[in-house]
Design a protein around this motif. Structure first.
Motif, mmCIF file in Angstrom:
data_model
loop_
_atom_site.group_PDB
_atom_site.id
_atom_site.type_symbol
_atom_site.label_atom_id
_atom_site.label_comp_id
_atom_site.label_asym_id
_atom_site.label_seq_id
_atom_site.Cartn_x
_atom_site.Cartn_y
_atom_site.Cartn_z
ATOM 1 N N LEU A 1 0.839 -1.188 0.000
ATOM 2 C CA LEU A 1 0.000 0.000 0.000
ATOM 3 C C LEU A 1 0.876 1.240 0.000
ATOM 4 O O LEU A 1 1.995 1.209 0.517
ATOM 5 N N GLU B 1 -2.949 5.287 0.713
ATOM 6 C CA GLU B 1 -3.901 4.180 0.763
ATOM 7 C C GLU B 1 -4.062 3.644 2.183
ATOM 8 O O GLU B 1 -5.182 3.334 2.619
ATOM 9 N N LYS C 1 -7.584 3.722 4.491
ATOM 10 C CA LYS C 1 -8.148 2.558 5.161
ATOM 11 C C LYS C 1 -8.217 2.778 6.672
ATOM 12 O O LYS C 1 -9.216 2.444 7.326
#
Length: 223
Positions: free
Chosen positions: A56, A60, A64
């Motif tokens: 990631l 990102e 999340k």
């Protein structure tokens, strides 16, 4: 704040483990966790990505994390002794500053339902304060120096760093407090104690370790 006053370090662990599990990684262990406590968010995230080789980007991972964290923030609560200590210092007119690596929006998400304690602080500095130069978050002392500067400005005092007590729970925060020139009261997470090693060497005579804020000897400091 995190892990010292409120139980958000445990919530961070839960969120990190949920994300790591998506990629067949983790769970995060305390030998890694102690390196993250107190760091600005991007630095802590980079350490997680690098250590666990998660595919990631920082953006990102943040996306999340934010979704999962926002679900958990309303459940966070004060750790033992924290609210009592804040109230005691406030009622005795002892200037108190909160200096947290959390960005302002995260601070607000964590504390919105805990105003009975956080509204008692005289000064609140968050990790994204523009007065803190880029790259100078904990373990650098800048956030604590700014907190003291703001306390002195508010009360028209000349409190010196060596007259201050800084409460911390993680290694970066302890390093920042020592660099700021204050006495450090270090309250590690119970699970961290197993992997911290020689805490006396870390403190180098400039502080003490407590198992909980409930164990603080106020009389020792003239409080």
């Amino acid at each position: 704040m995190d892990g010292l006053l409120i139980n958000t370090e445990d919530l961070y662990t839960l969120v990190t483990n949920e994300i790591l599990a998506e990629f067949g990684k983790g769970p995060i262990t305390w030998d890694v966790k102690i390196q993250l406590q107190g760091l600005p968010g991007p630095q802590a995230a980079r350490k997680v990505l690098d250590h666990y080789q998660v595919p990631l980007t920082l953006a990102e991972l943040e996306e999340k994390s934010v979704v999962l964290q926002h679900k958990k923030w309303p459940t966070c609560s004060f750790l033992p002794g924290a609210l009592d200590l804040i109230r005691y210092l406030h009622s005795n007119n002892i200037p108190i500053a909160l200096c947290t690596s959390s960005a302002k929006h995260k601070y607000e998400g964590k504390t919105g339902h805990l105003k009975q304690g956080f509204e008692l602080f005289d000064v609140i500095i968050t990790g994204d304060d523009p007065r803190i130069p880029p790259g100078r978050g904990k373990p650098f002392p800048d956030i604590w120096q700014l907190g003291l500067k703001q306390l002195n400005a508010k009360f028209n005092t000349e409190i010196r760093p060596e007259e201050c007590i800084i409460f911390e729970d993680g290694l970066p925060g302890v390093a920042a407090a020592k660099a700021a020139g204050a006495y450090v009261v270090w309250v590690p997470h119970p699970d961290a104690l197993e992997v911290l090693g020689d805490t006396e060497t870390v403190l180098n005579g400039k502080g003490e370790v407590l198992a909980s804020l409930t164990h603080l000897d106020k009389a020792k400091f003239g409080l």
